[in-house]
Design a protein around this motif. Structure first.
Motif, short mmCIF file in Angstrom:
data_model
loop_
_atom_site.label_atom_id
_atom_site.label_comp_id
_atom_site.label_asym_id
_atom_site.label_seq_id
_atom_site.Cartn_x
_atom_site.Cartn_y
_atom_site.Cartn_z
N ARG B 529 -9.04 -15.11 -8.51
CA ARG B 529 -8.81 -15.13 -7.06
C ARG B 529 -7.68 -16.10 -6.77
N PRO B 530 -6.46 -15.78 -7.17
CA PRO B 530 -5.35 -16.70 -6.92
C PRO B 530 -4.91 -16.64 -5.45
N THR B 531 -4.05 -17.56 -5.05
CA THR B 531 -3.50 -17.50 -3.69
C THR B 531 -2.33 -16.50 -3.69
N PRO B 532 -1.97 -15.97 -2.53
CA PRO B 532 -0.91 -14.96 -2.49
C PRO B 532 0.50 -15.56 -2.38
N PHE B 533 0.62 -16.86 -2.50
CA PHE B 533 1.94 -17.48 -2.29
C PHE B 533 2.77 -17.41 -3.56
N LEU B 554 5.06 -14.42 0.57
CA LEU B 554 3.82 -13.73 0.23
C LEU B 554 4.14 -12.68 -0.83
N ALA B 584 -4.88 -8.68 -1.51
CA ALA B 584 -3.90 -8.15 -0.57
C ALA B 584 -2.48 -8.43 -1.05
N PHE B 586 1.78 -7.86 0.45
CA PHE B 586 2.46 -7.78 1.75
C PHE B 586 3.89 -7.29 1.59
N PRO B 594 3.48 -8.01 8.75
CA PRO B 594 3.79 -7.36 7.47
C PRO B 594 2.97 -6.08 7.32
N GLU B 596 0.35 -4.59 5.14
CA GLU B 596 -0.58 -5.19 4.19
C GLU B 596 -1.33 -4.09 3.44
N MET B 690 -4.26 -1.94 4.83
CA MET B 690 -5.16 -2.69 5.71
C MET B 690 -4.46 -2.79 7.06
N PHE B 691 -4.95 -2.04 8.02
CA PHE B 691 -4.31 -1.98 9.33
C PHE B 691 -4.40 -3.33 10.03
N ASN B 692 -3.25 -3.85 10.46
CA ASN B 692 -3.30 -5.14 11.14
C ASN B 692 -2.69 -5.09 12.55
#
Lengths: 342, 816
Positions: B529-533, B554, B584, B586, B594, B596, B690-692
């Protein structure tokens, strides 16, 4: 004795001898059976009987006796060979059963996922389903719709990553409340697990991205009693027998707001350095959905009421596995992930 | 907010213990995060009895004693105090104790006599100046009893977590008000020796006024709701008395001098920041007989050196207090160094203001400087507090430092705004809280916290006016929260009541993700579960305020994160990497948000299985492992997905095609890897968008809209075979340029429906195989559903297959 009687005797002994010989399970037993069915005495008794036959029949009797002899010796020899080969197999070195099993790579879900799955499973028993929402959000879904006052210190608790033009990385899973309320009519009972973002640099207890689980129940006649009862039941199913307490708190999107504590998992409620001597450990924030939040999503707040909560499965995972540093959850170190794989 | 227990008790004339106050405040008002006994340093000190006492043989002033400190044996202690007496009790510091001055008590010899600890004087314990003798205690307790347990010394500090909605709690008055409401006690200001000091009634002006040799001018009422000022002449700056120092110490503040301390005291007592300027350091106005004080917006580029010594360049976002020429204070945040009160100050200008919350916030942010004052102004200070604060701080200064107020204070203020009554329906209280409370009980609770509550005839509603210090109470729901917490959350029932099931089903992406996690975990992969950065570039979504420049974007794919994680493992000498993630990614969108997508990705490298004595050199994972994993992922995630060989670049092995669209790929992955690392393979597949965007306009819903649920194909049963199958192998010579899929397709067509299974089981291109060719062996399983196949039929198919292969693909049977 006639030749017919002699033949009968030979045939019966043939059968009896075979039976005995084949019944022998090891070399000693075989020798025992051999002396029993083919001893000198046995052979002599046949010779003697043969000698007593009329001379005309002796030739035939001799043939029968010889046949018996060949048969018995053949059976003996074959049995001897069988036993010898069996013995050879037994004498071979045994399998060392202490040797390790054939290894397979250990796979597994992330500890945070395991905690989320457990939370979801408990709420599923109480009629909740799972909803998801985007990690990139608009300011309206993340703040305005959730009754955050503009330019207010409440925003200080949500140090936000901005993406420009009103877009941001959601600071909590609460926007899923709005999205669910807008897309599905009450009654609503949902759980929304997901990743959220706060502009906190990594240290032992902070991460800029972390998991959160949101819960929302909206219907006619939902009250604070439902909130308290459901969350208490959850705590007892999740942590085992524990006392809980509810403290006043503040979230812009709930009112009344409450935080739920359970007895400190480390000291059992006696008070230790981890709980700063209080004996309690904060587990989740909750509250009655603020009427403005319902109205923002087009729900009649006079008719419907609801409650919501949010909790951090990462913190629970740290407690559960005794992790000294939150970064373990993000490094994806194979050795750590294998350790905690279920 | 740091609250002193003694100070709170002084407000409610009570004697609550720290624990009692902590529990009460936490349960009903705000969480007390920590409770600090301020004299914790005295924890090792015990009560001891001197059993024997004699003069030291080699000294004229030392005594040798035997001391009972409750340890079960008598301790030899050398003591220099003239008043040490056998039979009396004294505070005793055992060996190992660290005293207030940092000295550690150790076993040592004093002129040849062993001493195991120290009998203490009041000064040694930090309990006063007395040091002529040790502290004789008239107590009836067992030796060894902790000193703190029996001596009422040392205040406790409660660290209260005050949330942004309750600025009224940022003072002892505010917290004490809650304690009074919850315990029924009455509330009164602590006696600080100012009774009898009289000050003129303030003179009220809207925007400008003068008195005491000063003209005050509020440039814009948006900057401050109220601004009061007074001139005090003839003060003598000096140290503060002990009681004041103790109060400030208790809340974690340092004593500076009697003037500054008086101001700080009032801030912590009633929550109103005040500031004392040295009146004589304010520049005179050349055009006027009086000095001028202006509250105005700062001009861009103006400078001000604040009390912390920092020279600050100001911006128009900031509000300043200025004299006729220059800024002298950063409004609501910090005073200026040029007008600081020092030992020679004799005349003061004291400011008691109510600065605008939003502007203070911007001033604080622009200056990057948060203070006790700015913290309170940002959250909102009760505008009606100012006159009380002005009286309190002025009279306290006069009491401590002398001086007089010659002219009335000035009050620039538009006047109180009456608060609108809120209609509170008792039925709504019952609906939200789940229990019906009597109207009289509700009114009683609200009156306790300063509301005016009038119950309507019939009890259906209560008309409530909230007190000025509770600006957070503006609606019915705010009152319901007050009722709930004052009544007590713990007093509300917690029984499960009937509920209706919800109208939603599980999000399809959640279900898919759960199935993928099960599949991949069972296949021996570990979830990350890494960060998306990521460090990123032009194509990535930019984070406007990243934590670090190498995390300024991202990710567009999950593999970007997994590659970094694999490299992390390689640096820890872990080369057998099997990681997966569902998360996710982006892409830059068209209107700010973005695009997603939710994706699954896996990265594998290293040994196919762990070393075992049956397999001491396990093979390394290769493209075929990746393909197998990709097929499994595709099977779970997207029915009808197919893997298509990628042509183009060398790293792309297969594309994952769903409904004619390329949704993912299997690739060789390039890592920053050490030489010993094995090749790495990556798989990534998009699971959905993923609708944002907006589901409906604000205040609207979209309940009528159709919800699209993805279809999951169900496998239909096919009868199990009852007839025997026939198998034969074909070793084929395949020319270059013809691939396995072509051969398979041709075999399938030629064999017809009798062909049940077709497996390529061997590939060889070594010696004996014609150049430019490879030999591939297939095993065919043929079966007729209703009867046993005759040898002739099988032979017929075999010849047909070979002949079609020969004509269509120039594939021949291998003869040698």
């Amino acid at each position: 004795m006639t030749i017919d009687e002699f033949r009968t005797r030979v045939e019966s002994h043939k059968a009896e001898a075979s039976q005995h010989i084949l019944g022998a399970l090891d070399a000693n037993a075989l020798e025992e059976q051999r002396t029993h069915v083919w001893s000198r005495t046995v052979q002599q008794s046949f010779s003697k009987a043969l000698g007593e036959l009329p001379a005309d029949d002796r030739r035939e009797a001799g043939r029968l006796f010889n046949e018996l002899k060949v048969h018995v010796e053949a059976v003996l020899e074959s049995r001897r060979a069988e036993i010898a080969s069996l013995q050879h197999a037994l004498d071979k070195p045994k399998l060392d059963l202490t040797m390790p099993a054939r290894a397979r790579w250990r796979g597994g879900k992330h500890p945070v996922t395991l905690v989320i799955d457990e939370i979801v499973a408990i709420f599923r028993e109480l009629g909740f389903t799972v909803a998801l929402g985007p990690e990139s959000e608009s300011e309206w879904y993340n703040f305005s719709a959730l009754n955050f006052p503009a330019d207010h210190p409440a925003m200080d608790m949500h140090d936000t990553f901005y993406l420009g033009e009103g877009a941001l990385l959601r600071t909590h899973t609460s926007p899923v409340q709005i999205r669910t309320l807008q897309s599905s009519p009450p009654p609503i009972r949902i759980l929304a697990p997901g990743t959220v973002f706060r502009r906190d640099p990594f240290d032992a207890s902070h991460a800029p991205a972390f998991a959160q689980v949101e819960g929302l129940a909206v219907d006619e006649g939902i009250s604070f009693v439902d909130l308290k009862a459901t969350l208490t039941l959850f705590a007892q199913k999740f942590f085992g027998k524990t006392r809980t307490r509810f403290r006043p708190s503040y979230f812009p999107f709930t009112e009344p707001s409450a935080e739920m504590d359970v007895e400190c998992r480390l000291c059992g409620g006696r008070g230790c350095s981890a709980c700063k001597g209080t004996g309690w450990m904060e587990i989740l924030g909750s509250g009655m959905v603020h009427p403005s939040v319902l109205e923002a999503a087009g729900i009649d707040s006079e008719r419907y009421t609801g409650w919501a909560f949010g909790m951090g499965p990462g913190r629970i995972a740290m407690l559960r596995y005794g992790l000294p540093d939150i970064r373990l959850l993000y490094d994806s170190d194979i050795r750590f992930l294998e350790q905690v794989a279920e | 907010m740091n609250a002193s227990v003694a100070w709170l008790n002084a407000f409610v004339r009570g004697s609550h213990t720290a624990e009692q106050l902590r529990d009460l405040i936490t349960a009903h008002t705000a969480t007390v995060e920590e409770m600090i006994a301020l004299r914790d340093d005295l924890a090792p000190i015990v009560i001891a009895r001197v059993v024997e006492e004699a003069l030291h043989p080699d000294s004229d002033h030392l005594h040798i004693t035997k001391v009972d400190a409750g340890t079960g044996e008598l301790l030899d202690v050398v003591c220099g105090a003239p008043n040490v007496t056998a039979g009396k009790m004294y505070p005793f510091a055992p060996t190992g104790t660290t005293m207030l001055d940092g000295k550690k008590i150790e076993k040592r010899k004093i002129r040849g006599q062993t001493s195991n600890g120290m009998l203490c004087s009041a000064r040694e314990l930090g309990l006063g100046e007395e040091h002529e003798g040790i502290m004789e205690l008239d107590l009836d307790v067992a030796p060894g009893t902790p000193f703190l347990q029996v001596m009422p010394v040392g205040d406790s500090r409660l660290v209260v977590d005050v949330l942004p909605n309750r600025p009224d709690l940022l003072s002892h008055l505010g917290v004490a008000r809650e304690v009074a409401a919850l315990t029924g006690a009455s509330l009164a200001f602590p006696d600080i020796g100012v009774s009898g000091i009289e000050i003129h009634q303030p003179k009220r002006f809207r925007r400008a006024g003068n008195a005491g040799g000063i003209v005050m001018h509020l440039e814009d009422s948006k900057l401050a709701t109220r601004y009061m000022g007074v001139v005090i002449r003839g003060v003598k700056v000096g140290p503060s008395p002990t009681w004041l120092v103790d109060r400030l110490t208790a809340v974690g503040s340092r004593s500076i001098n009697n003037i500054v301390d008086a101001s700080n005291y009032v801030l912590h007592e009633i929550g109103q920041p005040t500031h004392a300027f040295d009146f004589n350091k304010i520049d005179p106005d050349p055009k006027m007989p009086e000095k001028t004080i202006v509250i105005r917006r700062a001009k861009d580029g103006e400078t001000l050196t604040t009390l912390d010594g920092a020279k600050r360049i100001l911006t128009a976002d900031m509000t300043v207090i200025a004299d006729s020429s220059n800024p002298i204070a950063l409004a609501g945040v910090m005073g200026g160094a040029d007008t600081e009160v020092d030992d020679h100050t004799t005349d003061l200008f004291v400011e008691v203001a109510n600065f605008d919350t939003g502007r203070t916030r911007r001033t604080r942010r622009a200056a990057g400087l948060s203070t006790d004052a700015s913290y309170r102004f940002e959250r909102g200070v009760d505008v009606t507090l100012a006159p009380m604060a002005l009286y309190r701080v002025t009279s306290l200064i006069i009491a401590l430092a002398g001086g007089t107020v010659a002219e009335p204070p000035i009050d620039l203020y538009a006047g109180d705004v009456p608060r609108a009554p809120i209609v509170l329906r008792t039925s709504r209280v019952a609906r939200v809280l789940g229990v019906a409370l009597e109207a009289s009980r509700i009114a009683e609770l609200l009156t306790g916290i300063g509301c005016v509550a009038n119950v309507e005839a019939g009890d259906a509603a209560i008309h409530v006016i909230a007190p000025t210090w509770r600006q957070d109470i503006t609606a019915e729901v705010d009152l319901i929260e007050e009722i709930a917490r004052l009544h007590g959350y713990d007093a509300l029932p917690g029984d499960i009541r009937p509920y209706r099931p919800g109208t939603t089903t599980d999000a399809p992406l959640w279900t898919t993700a759960a199935r993928l996690r099960d599949t991949l975990s069972a296949a021996g992969l570990l979830e990350a579960r890494p960060t998306p950065f990521v460090s990123g570039g032009e194509q990535h979504v930019r984070v406007l305020n990243p934590l670090a420049e190498n995390e300024g974007y991202l990710r567009r794919t999950l593999l970007e994160s997994l590659v970094r994680r694999a490299e992390y493992n390689l640096t820890h000498m872990q080369g057998n990497i099997r990681l997966y993630e569902i998360g996710a990614a982006f892409e830059r969108g068209e209107d700010g948000l973005p695009t997603e997508t939710t994706r699954v990705a896996a990265l594998i490298m290293g040994d196919r299985e762990p070393t075992h004595f049956t397999n001491s050199k396990p093979a390394q994972m290769d493209a075929w492992d990746a393909k197998s994993l990709a097929e499994r992922i595709a099977h779970v995630a997207a029915s009808g997905a197919e893997l298509r060989p990628g042509n183009g670049n060398d790293d792309l092995l297969w594309e994952i095609v769903v409904d004619g669209q390329v949704r993912g790929h299997v690739s060789r992955v390039t890592l920053d890897a050490p030489v010993w690392a094995s090749p790495a393979f990556g798989i990534e597949l998009e699971l959905g968008t993923m609708f944002n965007g907006d589901l409906a306009a604000p205040g609207q819903h979209a309940h009528g809209a159709a919800v699209e649920m993805p279809k999951r194909p169900v496998t239909k049963y096919r009868p199990l075979p009852a007839m025997p199958a026939s198998e034969f192998d074909l070793a084929l010579l395949v020319p270059g340029g013809v691939n396995a899929a072509d051969v398979e397709g041709t075999i399938r067509r030629a064999a017809g429906e009798l062909l049940e299974r077709l497996v390529a089981f061997d590939v060889y291109d070594g010696a004996g195989v014609e150049a430019g060719h490879r030999s591939v062996a297939w095993r065919l399983t043929l079966r007729h559903p209703e009867r046993t196949l005759r040898d002739k039929e099988i032979e017929g198919r075999r010849s047909k297959i070979l002949s079609v292969l020969q004509t269509e693909l120039n594939v021949r049977q291998r003869t040698s």
